[in-house]
Design a protein around this motif. Structure first.
Motif, PDB file in Angstrom:
ATOM      1  N   PRO A  23       0.720  -1.513   0.266  1.00 23.86           N
ATOM      2  CA  PRO A  23       0.051  -0.051  -0.283  1.00 23.86           C
ATOM      3  C   PRO A  23       0.947   1.248   0.470  1.00 23.86           C
ATOM      4  N   ALA A  24       0.326   2.180  -0.323  1.00 29.48           N
ATOM      5  CA  ALA A  24       0.555   3.533  -0.488  1.00 29.48           C
ATOM      6  C   ALA A  24       1.102   4.034   1.323  1.00 29.48           C
ATOM      7  N   ASP A  25       2.547   5.035   1.429  1.00 19.29           N
ATOM      8  CA  ASP A  25       2.851   5.183   2.499  1.00 19.29           C
ATOM      9  C   ASP A  25       1.456   6.248   3.722  1.00 19.29           C
ATOM     10  N   ASP A  26       0.281   6.362   2.967  1.00 20.96           N
ATOM     11  CA  ASP A  26      -1.031   7.275   3.114  1.00 20.96           C
ATOM     12  C   ASP A  26      -1.797   6.839   3.069  1.00 20.96           C
ATOM     13  N   PHE A  27      -1.386   5.209   3.081  1.00 19.45           N
ATOM     14  CA  PHE A  27      -3.235   4.895   2.522  1.00 19.45           C
ATOM     15  C   PHE A  27      -3.595   4.277   3.713  1.00 19.45           C
ATOM     16  N   GLY A  28      -4.749   4.706   3.990  1.00 15.52           N
ATOM     17  CA  GLY A  28      -5.762   4.431   5.280  1.00 15.52           C
ATOM     18  C   GLY A  28      -5.165   6.001   6.515  1.00 15.52           C
ATOM     19  N   ALA A  29      -4.564   6.837   5.720  1.00 20.80           N
ATOM     20  CA  ALA A  29      -3.984   7.351   7.123  1.00 20.80           C
ATOM     21  C   ALA A  29      -4.661   8.058   8.143  1.00 20.80           C
ATOM     22  N   ASP A  30      -6.111   8.373   7.199  1.00 17.02           N
ATOM     23  CA  ASP A  30      -7.324   9.696   7.726  1.00 17.02           C
ATOM     24  C   ASP A  30      -7.734   8.612   8.925  1.00 17.02           C
ATOM     25  N   VAL A  31      -7.825   7.135   8.341  1.00 17.61           N
ATOM     26  CA  VAL A  31      -8.641   6.369   9.316  1.00 17.61           C
ATOM     27  C   VAL A  31      -8.511   6.014   9.974  1.00 17.61           C
ATOM     28  N   ALA A  32      -6.816   6.470   9.752  1.00 13.83           N
ATOM     29  CA  ALA A  32      -6.257   5.647  11.679  1.00 13.83           C
ATOM     30  C   ALA A  32      -6.025   6.651  12.316  1.00 13.83           C
ATOM     31  N   GLU A  33      -5.964   7.967  11.839  1.00 18.92           N
ATOM     32  CA  GLU A  33      -5.994   9.317  13.029  1.00 18.92           C
ATOM     33  C   GLU A  33      -7.537   9.458  13.324  1.00 18.92           C
ATOM     34  N   GLU A  34      -8.325   9.538  12.758  1.00 24.90           N
ATOM     35  CA  GLU A  34      -9.386   9.198  13.016  1.00 24.90           C
ATOM     36  C   GLU A  34     -10.020   8.294  14.885  1.00 24.90           C
ATOM     37  N   LEU A  35      -9.217   6.973  14.529  1.00 24.94           N
ATOM     38  CA  LEU A  35      -9.462   5.999  14.969  1.00 24.94           C
ATOM     39  C   LEU A  35      -8.293   6.305  16.240  1.00 24.94           C
ATOM     40  N   ALA A  36      -7.437   6.976  16.645  1.00 26.98           N
ATOM     41  CA  ALA A  36      -6.540   7.861  17.285  1.00 26.98           C
ATOM     42  C   ALA A  36      -7.110   8.610  18.194  1.00 26.98           C
ATOM     43  N   ALA A  37      -8.432   9.737  17.535  1.00 25.47           N
ATOM     44  CA  ALA A  37      -9.022  10.889  18.084  1.00 25.47           C
ATOM     45  C   ALA A  37      -9.392   9.722  19.091  1.00 25.47           C
ATOM     46  N   LEU A  38     -10.854   8.907  18.601  1.00 20.24           N
ATOM     47  CA  LEU A  38     -11.564   8.168  19.167  1.00 20.24           C
ATOM     48  C   LEU A  38     -10.968   7.689  20.881  1.00 20.24           C
ATOM     49  N   LEU A  39     -10.155   7.018  19.979  1.00 26.15           N
ATOM     50  CA  LEU A  39      -9.242   6.310  21.015  1.00 26.15           C
ATOM     51  C   LEU A  39      -8.913   7.778  22.892  1.00 26.15           C
ATOM     52  N   ASP A  40      -8.299   8.444  22.096  1.00 25.89           N
ATOM     53  CA  ASP A  40      -8.038   9.586  23.211  1.00 25.89           C
ATOM     54  C   ASP A  40      -9.120  10.073  23.478  1.00 25.89           C
ATOM     55  N   GLY A  41     -10.507  10.239  22.616  1.00 21.73           N
ATOM     56  CA  GLY A  41     -11.658  11.214  23.476  1.00 21.73           C
ATOM     57  C   GLY A  41     -11.737  12.278  23.295  1.00 21.73           C
ATOM     58  N   ASP A  42     -11.232  12.649  22.200  1.00 21.57           N
ATOM     59  CA  ASP A  42     -10.890  14.185  22.491  1.00 21.57           C
ATOM     60  C   ASP A  42     -11.102  15.121  21.246  1.00 21.57           C
ATOM     61  N   GLY A  43     -12.065  14.558  21.407  1.00 21.75           N
ATOM     62  CA  GLY A  43     -12.048  14.749  18.517  1.00 21.75           C
ATOM     63  C   GLY A  43     -11.388  14.873  18.538  1.00 21.75           C
ATOM     64  N   PRO A  44     -10.458  15.863  17.681  1.00 24.50           N
ATOM     65  CA  PRO A  44      -9.524  15.785  16.589  1.00 24.50           C
ATOM     66  C   PRO A  44      -8.735  15.315  17.032  1.00 24.50           C
ATOM     67  N   ALA A  45      -7.476  14.439  16.359  1.00 27.63           N
ATOM     68  CA  ALA A  45      -6.273  13.409  16.499  1.00 27.63           C
ATOM     69  C   ALA A  45      -4.890  14.113  17.052  1.00 27.63           C
ATOM     70  N   ARG A  46      -4.836  13.491  18.120  1.00 25.83           N
ATOM     71  CA  ARG A  46      -3.825  14.710  18.490  1.00 25.83           C
ATOM     72  C   ARG A  46      -1.746  14.918  17.038  1.00 25.83           C
ATOM     73  N   PRO A  47      -1.670  15.799  17.722  1.00 28.75           N
ATOM     74  CA  PRO A  47      -0.813  16.024  16.713  1.00 28.75           C
ATOM     75  C   PRO A  47       0.871  15.579  17.047  1.00 28.75           C
ATOM     76  N   ALA A  48       1.366  15.238  16.127  1.00 30.87           N
ATOM     77  CA  ALA A  48       2.630  14.157  16.376  1.00 30.87           C
ATOM     78  C   ALA A  48       3.234  14.191  17.912  1.00 30.87           C
ATOM     79  N   ALA A  49       3.418  15.739  17.964  1.00 31.56           N
ATOM     80  CA  ALA A  49       4.377  15.341  18.943  1.00 31.56           C
ATOM     81  C   ALA A  49       3.837  15.661  20.953  1.00 31.56           C
TER      82      ALA A  49
END
Length: 694
Positions: free
Chosen positions: A117-143
Motif C-alpha cells: 500500500p501507499a505510505d499514506d494509505f488509510g492515514a485519515d482513518v487511522a487518525e480518526e481511530l486515534a482520536a476516538l481512542l483519545d476521546g478528545d475529538g480531533p487527532a492529536r499532533p504527532a509531537a
C-alpha cells in the motif's frame, strides 16, 4: 519478523488457506457491522468483529504483512474499548468502524495480490481511530502524541518451553515461524530437545516429536510473548516464565501464564472476558466439523455424477428394450441402481448448496451508503436469508442485486419532502426476500417508492431513440424499457447512477444463469422486481413428454396433475386461444406444438393430454402434449455454451436413448404465447412458431 518466502507448494498452500479464511472472516465482519449500523447488534456482535480482526492480524503477522498488522492493532484497540464499555457506540464511532473495515479489507486485498500500500494509505482513518481512542475529538499532533505515549517496557528475560502435540503439523502449523517471530522481538537463544524422537523405523513424518527451550531477551511485555503462540495454544504444552525480574513484573507475567509446566500462554480472563473466550472456543470447535474443499473439485464430482446418471438411464433403457419384461430380478436390480444413483446425486448436490446470507449480508451496508449519498432515509428489511441455492448461482447474484438495491434507493424511493407530500412516512422501505418455488428460487426486491411512470418512460425512450415515435406499447412492454442498454431517467449523472448502465447488466447476468427478471409497478405505491432463478444449474427432476416426434422435459416440481379433457371442457376465447374448465376453474391452454413449430402433433386437447402447471405467482396453466413418457432425473446441459439463448427453453439434457431433449422454461411460456398471438393478429396469419426443432 522477516517475511517467509513462498517458493514451495506447501508454503503457497498455507498462504492460500490464510486468504480463504480472511474472506470468511471479513464477510462475517461486514454482517456484524451491518447489525451495529442498525443499532440492533449486541455485545456478541462486537466480540465477533474483534475476533475477526484479531484472527486476520495474527495470520498477517505470521506472513510478515506489517502494515496490515499495524492497522489491525489500532482497529482492535477501539473495538476493545467498546467491548469493555469504555467508549460509546455513537454515529461518529460507527462511521469510523465502517471506514476502518473498508481500509482493513483493502489491505487484505493488496496483500493477497502481493502489492504494497501507499505510505499514506488509510492515514485519515487511522487518525480518526486515534482520536476516538483519545476521546478528545480531533487527532492529536504527532509531537503531543509522542510526549504522552507510555514509556517502553524495560528489557526483560523470558524462559519459554514449547512442547508441541503430535498432531501440530496436521493443522498447518509450523514451529519455525513461531521461532522467527520470537526472534523479531529481541535476542533469542534456542535449545532443541530430541528426547521424544523415536527410532527411524517408528518415525511418522506427519507427527511432531521435537520440543524447544528458548531464552528471549526483549523489551516487551509478557502478553506480547504469549500472543506469538495464540494460534497453537491448544496444540502444545507451553510455559512462559520471566527470570531475573522484579516481584511486580513477575506478578504481571503470572497474569499471562501460570508457572505449571502444562500451562498454556492464554491470559487469565476477567469475568466479562470469559464469556468472550468461551464463545471463541465454541466457534473453533464448530469449525472442526467442516473441511475446505476447492470448488473445482466439487464441480468435477458433480459433472461425473451427472454422467453417471445419464449412463444409468441409457443402460436401463437398453435392458428394457433387449430383455423380457418379465425378468423381475433384472428390473429390480436396475431400480435399485437408479435409487442409489439418485441418492448419490442428491448428496453431491447438497455439498454445493449454500444459504443466500453471504450475498444478503452485503446489502445493509450498501443501502446505508447510498442513502447517505442521496440524502434519503431508507430502511432495508430482509427475509429468507437462509434459503439455500447452488454456490455457482450465489457467486453470480452479487452484481445484479447490488444494481437493483442501488436503483431502488436512488430512483425508487422519493426524497423526504416528496414522501411527506404524498402522505407517506419520511423513511422509505426496501424489502429483500428469497423463497423456493418449485425448482426455482425467487428473489424479490420491493420498494414503497413512487413506482414507474410509464408516460415518462416512453417519452424518454423515444427521446433516446430506443423506440420509434408513435409506437403503441402495452404497459408491460413499457416497463421492460428500463432494461434497455443506455436507458436512464436520471436528470444528471452522479456517482450513484445516471449513466444508463445497471438494469441491462442485471437482465444479462440473470439470463446467463438461465433465469429472468419480472417487474410489477404501481404508480405512487412502489415497484417489485422478482428474479426467477434455477435452484441449481446441474440437475432437475423432470417429466418427459412427447410432442409429435419430439421429446421435452417439464420440471416435475411445477406439475400439479395431468388429465385428458372432454370436448365439453374446452372453450375458445375471443381473440384466439383456448381455456379448459377444471373443477369450476378456467385454465389457459398452451400448445407446445404450435409454439415450437412441431409437426404431426396432436392439436385437439381431447385427443392428447393436458399437464396442469402451477406458476411462481400461484396461477395455473395447462400445457397440451401428446403423451407422458415418464418421470426422470435429468442432467442440465446449457445451450448457451454452443448456441444463443432460446426463448422458452432453459436448457437441454441427454435421454436414455442418446437423443437430446429440450427443457421447457414454463415461466416464460405465457409471455412467448402472448407475443406469438400478437404477431399473428398483426399479420392476420396463424400463430407462427418461435422455435423450430431441427
Amino acid at each position: 519478523m522477516p517475511t517467509p518466502t513462498f517458493g514451495s507448494d506447501e508454503l503457497a498452500q498455507f498462504r492460500k488457506t490464510f486468504f480463504e479464511e480472511c474472506t470468511e472472516l471479513l464477510a462475517d465482519l461486514e454482517e456484524r457491522l451491518g447489525a451495529l449500523a442498525a443499532f440492533s447488534g449486541d455485545i456478541e456482535s462486537l466480540n465477533a468483529i474483534f475476533r475477526a480482526v484479531h484472527s486476520v492480524k495474527a495470520g498477517a503477522g505470521a506472513f510478515g504483512y506489517s502494515v496490515l498488522v499495524g492497522f489491525a492493532h489500532r482497529f482492535e484497540a477501539l473495538l476493545d474499548r467498546l467491548r469493555d464499555g469504555k467508549a460509546e457506540l455513537d454515529e461518529r464511532t460507527l462511521a469510523a468502524l465502517v471506514a476502518a473495515a473498508d481500509v482493513f479489507s483493502a489491505l487484505v486485498d493488496l496483500a493477497r495480490q502481493g502489492e504494497s500500500p501507499a505510505d499514506d494509505f488509510g492515514a485519515d482513518v487511522a487518525e480518526e481511530l486515534a482520536a476516538l481512542l483519545d476521546g478528545d475529538g480531533p487527532a492529536r499532533p504527532a509531537a503531543r502524541a509522542a510526549a504522552e505515549a507510555p514509556e517502553a517496557p524495560a528489557e526483560r528475560i523470558y524462559r519459554i518451553v514449547f512442547r508441541p502435540n503430535a498432531e501440530l503439523f496436521r493443522h498447518a502449523n509450523e514451529p519455525l515461524y513461531l521461532i522467527r517471530e520470537l526472534k523479531a522481538l529481541g535476542t533469542l537463544t534456542v535449545d532443541c530437545d530430541l528426547t521424544r524422537l523415536p527410532s527411524f523405523e517408528a518415525l511418522n513424518v506427519d507427527d511432531a516429536y521435537l520440543s524447544w527451550t528458548m531464552t528471549l531477551r526483549a523489551e516487551c511485555r509478557p502478553a506480547t510473548v504469549a500472543e506469538v503462540f495464540e494460534f497453537v495454544d491448544d496444540e502444545c504444552e507451553l510455559t512462559i516464565e520471566e527470570i531475573a525480574a522484579t516481584p511486580a513484573v513477575q506478578a504481571e507475567a503470572a497474569a499471562v501464564t501460570p508457572a505449571a509446566p502444562a500451562a498454556r500462554a492464554t491470559p487469565t480472563p476477567a469475568p466479562a472476558a470469559a464469556a468472550r473466550t468461551s464463545g471463541a472456543t465454541a466457534g473453533k470447535s464448530a469449525a472442526m466439523s467442516s473441511i475446505r474443499v476447492d470448488l473445482a473439485r466439487v464441480d468435477r464430482l458433480v459433472n461425473m455424477v451427472g454422467e453417471l446418471v445419464i449412463a444409468q438411464a441409457m443402460l436401463a433403457q437398453q435392458f428394457v428394450e433387449s430383455h423380457d419384461r418379465d425378468d423381475s430380478a433384472g428390473l429390480q436390480g436396475f431400480e435399485h441402481l437408479a435409487g442409489l444413483t439418485r441418492e448419490l446425486q442428491e448428496c453431491v448436490m447438497a455439498i454445493r448448496m449454500q444459504p443466500l446470507k453471504s450475498v444478503f449480508s452485503r446489502m445493509p451496508r450498501l443501502v446505508r451508503d447510498v442513502s447517505h449519498k442521496t440524502g434519503k432515509e431508507v430502511r432495508l428489511e430482509m427475509a429468507g436469508e437462509q434459503t439455500e441455492v447452488d454456490k455457482t448461482v450465489i457467486e453470480e447474484l452479487a452484481d445484479p442485486l447490488t444494481h437493483m438495491i442501488r436503483n431502488a434507493v436512488d430512483h425508487g424511493i422519493e426524497d423526504t419532502a416528496a414522501r411527506l407530500a404524498a402522505g407517506k412516512p419520511a423513511e422509505g422501505v426496501i424489502r429483500l426476500s428469497a423463497q423456493h418455488a418449485g425448482s426455482n428460487i425467487l428473489i424479490h426486491v420491493e420498494d414503497d417508492g413512487a413506482g414507474l411512470d410509464r408516460d415518462r418512460l416512453l417519452a424518454k425512450a423515444i427521446e433516446k431513440g430506443i423506440v420509434p415515435a408513435g409506437v403503441k406499447l402495452s404497459g408491460e412492454e413499457i416497463d421492460e424499457l428500463i432494461f434497455a442498454p443506455g436507458f436512464s431517467t436520471a436528470a444528471a449523472v452522479t456517482d450513484v447512477s445516471g449513466r444508463g448502465v445497471g438494469m441491462d447488466v442485471v437482465r444479462r447476468n440473470i439470463m446467463a444463469l438461465g433465469g429472468r427478471v419480472q417487474v410489477v409497478s404501481t404508480l405512487g405505491r412502489g415497484t417489485r422486481f422478482t428474479l426467477v432463478i434455477p435452484l441449481t444449474l446441474a440437475v432437475l427432476d423432470g417429466m418427459v413428454v412427447a410432442v409429435g416426434w419430439e421429446k421435452y422435459i417439464l420440471p416435475l416440481t411445477s406439475i400439479v396433475e395431468s388429465f385428458r379433457p372432454d370436448r365439453g371442457q374446452i372453450r375458445s376465447v375471443p381473440g384466439g386461444g383456448e381455456v379448459a374448465s377444471i373443477r369450476g376453474e378456467f385454465v389457459r391452454l398452451i400448445h407446445l406444438a404450435r409454439l415450437f413449430g412441431v409437426h404431426e402433433a396432436v392439436d385437439d386437447p381431447s385427443q392428447g393430454l393436458v399437464v396442469l402447471i402451477e406458476l411462481a405467482n400461484g396461477s395455473k396453466l395447462g400445457i397440451v402434449v401428446d403423451e407422458l413418457i415418464g418421470q426422470q432425473q435429468v442432467v442440465i446441459k446449457s445451450l448457451q455454451d454452443n448456441h444463443d439463448p432460446v426463448p422458452g427453453i432453459s436448457g437441454a439434457t441427454i435421454l436414455g436413448n442418446g437423443r437430446v431433449a429440450l427443457i421447457v422454461d414454463i415461466e416464460e411460456l405465457t409471455r412467448l404465447n402472448d407475443r406469438s398471438d400478437r404477431a399473428a393478429r398483426r399479420a392476420d396469419a396463424p400463430p407462427r412458431p418461435l422455435l423450430v426443432n431441427a
